[in-house]
Structure formats: C-alpha cells, structure tokens
Design a protein around this motif. Structure first.
Motif, PDB file in Angstrom:
ATOM      1  N   ASP A   2       0.827  -1.202   0.000  1.00  0.00           N
ATOM      2  CA  ASP A   2       0.000   0.000   0.000  1.00  0.00           C
ATOM      3  C   ASP A   2       0.868   1.262   0.000  1.00  0.00           C
ATOM      4  O   ASP A   2       0.608   2.203  -0.756  1.00  0.00           O
ATOM      5  N   ASN A   3       1.884   1.271   0.853  1.00  0.00           N
ATOM      6  CA  ASN A   3       2.788   2.427   0.906  1.00  0.00           C
ATOM      7  C   ASN A   3       3.525   2.609  -0.410  1.00  0.00           C
ATOM      8  O   ASN A   3       3.730   3.724  -0.870  1.00  0.00           O
ATOM      9  N   PHE A   4       3.917   1.507  -1.029  1.00  0.00           N
ATOM     10  CA  PHE A   4       4.662   1.558  -2.288  1.00  0.00           C
ATOM     11  C   PHE A   4       3.817   2.200  -3.383  1.00  0.00           C
ATOM     12  O   PHE A   4       4.287   3.082  -4.105  1.00  0.00           O
ATOM     13  N   LEU A   6       1.319   4.226  -2.968  1.00  0.00           N
ATOM     14  CA  LEU A   6       1.114   5.621  -2.596  1.00  0.00           C
ATOM     15  C   LEU A   6       2.316   6.460  -3.029  1.00  0.00           C
ATOM     16  O   LEU A   6       2.156   7.563  -3.576  1.00  0.00           O
ATOM     17  N   ILE A   7       3.521   5.935  -2.816  1.00  0.00           N
ATOM     18  CA  ILE A   7       4.741   6.652  -3.224  1.00  0.00           C
ATOM     19  C   ILE A   7       4.754   6.833  -4.740  1.00  0.00           C
ATOM     20  O   ILE A   7       5.067   7.920  -5.240  1.00  0.00           O
TER      21      ILE A   7
END
Length: 58
Positions: A2-4, A6-7
């Motif tokens: 999820d963070n990846f 978003l980045i």
C-alpha cells in the motif's frame, strides 16, 4: 504494498505538475515571441505606408 503504490502515485503527481509547468512556460515564450513579431511587422507596415504617401505627394 500500500505504501509503495502511494509513493508511486505521489511521484506521478509531481512529474505531472513539472510537465504542466514546463508546457505553460513554453506557451508563454511562444506567445511573447509572436507578439514581438507582430509589433515588428506593424512597424514595417507603417514605414511602407509613409513611403507610399511621400511618393504620392511627389
């Protein structure tokens, strides 16, 4: 994961903003160049009109 994603989305947004800024700058330069050319051609037309009027007076 999820963070990846978003980045990546933020990175795409930054690239989009940069590209938009570059396009706006190019358009402004082109517009400025066009107005300068119009100004020069208007001056030349005025000079030609003055020459014609001088020739008609003679």
């Amino acid at each position: 994961m999820d963070n990846f994603s978003l980045i990546i989305t933020l990175f795409e947004l930054i690239i989009l903003i940069i590209v938009g800024y570059i396009v706006i700058m190019i358009v402004k330069k082109v517009r400025l160049f066009a107005t300068n050319n119009l100004f020069i051609s208007n001056k030349k037309i005025e000079e030609l009109e003055q020459r014609i009027s001088r020739l008609e007076k003679k």
